[in-house]
Design a protein around this motif. Structure first.
Motif, PDB file in Angstrom:
ATOM      1  N   PRO A 134     -19.776  -8.805  21.187  1.00 43.74           N
ATOM      2  CA  PRO A 134     -20.129 -10.115  20.628  1.00 43.74           C
ATOM      3  C   PRO A 134     -20.448 -10.081  19.145  1.00 43.74           C
ATOM      4  O   PRO A 134     -20.175 -11.058  18.426  1.00 43.74           O
ATOM      5  N   ASP A 135     -21.023  -8.995  18.658  1.00 43.66           N
ATOM      6  CA  ASP A 135     -21.316  -8.904  17.231  1.00 43.66           C
ATOM      7  C   ASP A 135     -20.039  -8.731  16.419  1.00 43.66           C
ATOM      8  O   ASP A 135     -19.913  -9.272  15.303  1.00 43.66           O
ATOM      9  N   ILE A 136     -19.083  -7.966  16.947  1.00 39.33           N
ATOM     10  CA  ILE A 136     -17.776  -7.861  16.296  1.00 39.33           C
ATOM     11  C   ILE A 136     -17.097  -9.226  16.265  1.00 39.33           C
ATOM     12  O   ILE A 136     -16.520  -9.634  15.249  1.00 39.33           O
ATOM     13  N   GLN A 137     -17.174  -9.951  17.356  1.00 38.98           N
ATOM     14  CA  GLN A 137     -16.556 -11.270  17.408  1.00 38.98           C
ATOM     15  C   GLN A 137     -17.199 -12.231  16.406  1.00 38.98           C
ATOM     16  O   GLN A 137     -16.509 -13.044  15.785  1.00 38.98           O
ATOM     17  N   GLU A 138     -18.508 -12.122  16.214  1.00 39.12           N
ATOM     18  CA  GLU A 138     -19.164 -12.949  15.194  1.00 39.12           C
ATOM     19  C   GLU A 138     -18.639 -12.587  13.810  1.00 39.12           C
ATOM     20  O   GLU A 138     -18.323 -13.481  12.995  1.00 39.12           O
ATOM     21  N   LEU A 139     -18.534 -11.287  13.509  1.00 33.61           N
ATOM     22  CA  LEU A 139     -18.016 -10.860  12.216  1.00 33.61           C
ATOM     23  C   LEU A 139     -16.610 -11.394  11.988  1.00 33.61           C
ATOM     24  O   LEU A 139     -16.288 -11.895  10.900  1.00 33.61           O
ATOM     25  N   LEU A 140     -15.762 -11.305  12.993  1.00 42.10           N
ATOM     26  CA  LEU A 140     -14.387 -11.783  12.845  1.00 42.10           C
ATOM     27  C   LEU A 140     -14.340 -13.284  12.580  1.00 42.10           C
ATOM     28  O   LEU A 140     -13.507 -13.754  11.806  1.00 42.10           O
ATOM     29  N   ARG A 141     -15.227 -14.027  13.217  1.00 41.72           N
ATOM     30  CA  ARG A 141     -15.280 -15.477  12.958  1.00 41.72           C
ATOM     31  C   ARG A 141     -15.705 -15.759  11.511  1.00 41.72           C
ATOM     32  O   ARG A 141     -15.160 -16.638  10.846  1.00 41.72           O
ATOM     33  N   LEU A 142     -16.671 -14.998  11.020  1.00 41.41           N
ATOM     34  CA  LEU A 142     -17.193 -15.222   9.681  1.00 41.41           C
ATOM     35  C   LEU A 142     -16.166 -14.914   8.590  1.00 41.41           C
ATOM     36  O   LEU A 142     -16.141 -15.568   7.546  1.00 41.41           O
ATOM     37  N   ILE A 143     -15.322 -13.909   8.835  1.00 37.89           N
ATOM     38  CA  ILE A 143     -14.372 -13.499   7.790  1.00 37.89           C
ATOM     39  C   ILE A 143     -12.970 -14.070   8.011  1.00 37.89           C
ATOM     40  O   ILE A 143     -12.073 -13.799   7.212  1.00 37.89           O
ATOM     41  N   GLU A 144     -12.800 -14.879   9.050  1.00 35.14           N
ATOM     42  CA  GLU A 144     -11.467 -15.352   9.413  1.00 35.14           C
ATOM     43  C   GLU A 144     -10.760 -16.044   8.257  1.00 35.14           C
ATOM     44  O   GLU A 144      -9.558 -15.879   8.054  1.00 35.14           O
ATOM     45  N   ASN A 145     -11.472 -16.844   7.491  1.00 29.57           N
ATOM     46  CA  ASN A 145     -10.857 -17.606   6.403  1.00 29.57           C
ATOM     47  C   ASN A 145     -11.258 -17.084   5.029  1.00 29.57           C
ATOM     48  O   ASN A 145     -11.189 -17.818   4.038  1.00 29.57           O
ATOM     49  N   LYS A 146     -11.667 -15.814   4.954  1.00 26.40           N
ATOM     50  CA  LYS A 146     -12.068 -15.211   3.698  1.00 26.40           C
ATOM     51  C   LYS A 146     -10.961 -14.314   3.152  1.00 26.40           C
ATOM     52  O   LYS A 146     -10.148 -13.764   3.899  1.00 26.40           O
ATOM     53  N   ARG A 147     -10.948 -14.153   1.832  1.00 25.22           N
ATOM     54  CA  ARG A 147      -9.961 -13.309   1.164  1.00 25.22           C
ATOM     55  C   ARG A 147     -10.584 -11.968   0.816  1.00 25.22           C
ATOM     56  O   ARG A 147     -11.674 -11.914   0.237  1.00 25.22           O
ATOM     57  N   ILE A 148      -9.896 -10.891   1.182  1.00 23.53           N
ATOM     58  CA  ILE A 148     -10.315  -9.537   0.827  1.00 23.53           C
ATOM     59  C   ILE A 148      -9.361  -9.076  -0.255  1.00 23.53           C
ATOM     60  O   ILE A 148      -8.232  -8.653   0.026  1.00 23.53           O
ATOM     61  N   GLU A 149      -9.797  -9.167  -1.515  1.00 21.29           N
ATOM     62  CA  GLU A 149      -8.893  -8.975  -2.630  1.00 21.29           C
ATOM     63  C   GLU A 149      -9.071  -7.652  -3.357  1.00 21.29           C
ATOM     64  O   GLU A 149      -8.191  -7.245  -4.122  1.00 21.29           O
ATOM     65  N   ASN A 150     -10.199  -6.999  -3.172  1.00 24.54           N
ATOM     66  CA  ASN A 150     -10.467  -5.794  -3.941  1.00 24.54           C
ATOM     67  C   ASN A 150     -11.442  -4.903  -3.185  1.00 24.54           C
ATOM     68  O   ASN A 150     -11.860  -5.215  -2.064  1.00 24.54           O
ATOM     69  N   GLU A 151     -11.794  -3.788  -3.822  1.00 27.35           N
ATOM     70  CA  GLU A 151     -12.654  -2.806  -3.169  1.00 27.35           C
ATOM     71  C   GLU A 151     -14.037  -3.368  -2.867  1.00 27.35           C
ATOM     72  O   GLU A 151     -14.623  -3.074  -1.816  1.00 27.35           O
ATOM     73  N   ASP A 152     -14.586  -4.171  -3.774  1.00 32.47           N
ATOM     74  CA  ASP A 152     -15.909  -4.750  -3.537  1.00 32.47           C
ATOM     75  C   ASP A 152     -15.897  -5.657  -2.311  1.00 32.47           C
ATOM     76  O   ASP A 152     -16.848  -5.658  -1.511  1.00 32.47           O
ATOM     77  N   ASP A 153     -14.837  -6.452  -2.164  1.00 30.94           N
ATOM     78  CA  ASP A 153     -14.719  -7.310  -0.982  1.00 30.94           C
ATOM     79  C   ASP A 153     -14.645  -6.472   0.294  1.00 30.94           C
ATOM     80  O   ASP A 153     -15.267  -6.808   1.315  1.00 30.94           O
ATOM     81  N   ALA A 154     -13.853  -5.388   0.232  1.00 31.09           N
ATOM     82  CA  ALA A 154     -13.736  -4.512   1.402  1.00 31.09           C
ATOM     83  C   ALA A 154     -15.075  -3.861   1.737  1.00 31.09           C
ATOM     84  O   ALA A 154     -15.397  -3.655   2.913  1.00 31.09           O
ATOM     85  N   ASP A 155     -15.868  -3.554   0.705  1.00 28.63           N
ATOM     86  CA  ASP A 155     -17.196  -2.978   0.943  1.00 28.63           C
ATOM     87  C   ASP A 155     -18.083  -3.933   1.733  1.00 28.63           C
ATOM     88  O   ASP A 155     -18.873  -3.506   2.587  1.00 28.63           O
ATOM     89  N   VAL A 156     -17.958  -5.221   1.440  1.00 32.42           N
ATOM     90  CA  VAL A 156     -18.751  -6.213   2.165  1.00 32.42           C
ATOM     91  C   VAL A 156     -18.421  -6.161   3.654  1.00 32.42           C
ATOM     92  O   VAL A 156     -19.323  -6.156   4.515  1.00 32.42           O
TER      93      VAL A 156
END
Length: 248
Positions: free
Chosen positions: A198-220
């Motif tokens: 369930p915690d993984i599923q929450e994370l996936l919902r939160l990042i579903e419409n987010k852009r991962i554009e660089n290393e800092d974003d991936a760190d988040v």
């Protein structure tokens, strides 16, 4: 999501004796640490999740099912250490910087087939090395071309007959085991389930419409995953950092 392949370093962290850790810097930063100091693993702050962190067992979730006519054509293996890909010009699926795996696919339909590896898909290390399990957090469809038999010969690695063509798909995934190393070129993997945690599923919902554009974003994203795999779940700081990412 934009594709990216960033170089992560293997660092030592203090847990009595040094262990290998999957990290993007030399501070050993992971979810729940917060101060950049040495990471310790304490069962008192870790919710047990099989296959995540140092918890034994297989991750829990639903079996990933290929569309009709598409199947694995061999054992998935670690991508090139130098180029981060599978050597065939196919763009990687995923923004994870540390678990890079080539998945050989066979398409017997005679025509192209659209395939989507689901967010939350786990790929399990099967090599003897102490290597990460990985997780895909991106949803991106890909078209798998039909495969068949190509010409053989010495240059093709056969005895002059024909050999099977396969479609190699690079998956770029995030770490699920903070104290282990990133993927190694040629190391073996297998496809695991799509996590139902369930915690993984929450994370996936939160990042579903987010852009991962660089290393800092991936760190988040990676820090949020570590909050789940090594500790008790997402923190308020994780949620705020994810909310601050750019929308797609």
């Amino acid at each position: 999501m934009a594709h990216a392949a960033w170089k992560w370093m293997v660092v030592a962290v203090g847990v009595g004796v040094g262990v290998l850790a999957c990290s993007d810097d030399d501070e050993g930063g992971g979810g729940g640490g917060g101060d950049g100091g040495p990471i310790t693993f304490d069962a008192g702050v870790n919710r047990v999740r099989p296959g995540f962190g140092e918890d034994p067992g297989q991750p829990v979730g639903k079996t990933f099912v290929f569309p009709p006519g598409v199947e694995l054509a061999g054992v998935p293996y670690g991508a090139s250490d130098a180029t981060k890909d599978c050597g065939n010009g196919v763009a990687p699926i995923g923004t994870g910087p540390a678990v890079l795996v080539c998945v050989p696919l066979r398409n017997t339909t005679g025509g192209p087939v659209q395939l989507t590896f689901e967010p939350g898909l786990v790929v399990l290390n099967t090599a003897p090395s102490r290597i990460q399990n990985g997780m895909l957090i991106d949803r991106e469809p890909i078209t798998v071309p039909p495969t068949g038999m190509g010409p053989g010969g010495v240059d093709a690695g056969s005895d002059g007959g024909s050999e099977e063509e396969v479609f190699l798909l690079p998956l770029h995934m995030y770490c699920l085991n903070e104290a282990r190393g990133p993927s190694e070129q040629g190391g073996t993997f297998e496809l695991g389930p799509v996590s139902s945690d369930p915690d993984i599923q929450e994370l996936l919902r939160l990042i579903e419409n987010k852009r991962i554009e660089n290393e800092d974003d991936a760190d988040v994203v990676q820090d949020a995953l570590y909050s789940i795999t090594e500790y008790n779940g997402l923190t308020d700081d994780d949620r705020k950092a994810i909310a601050a990412l750019k929308n797609r």
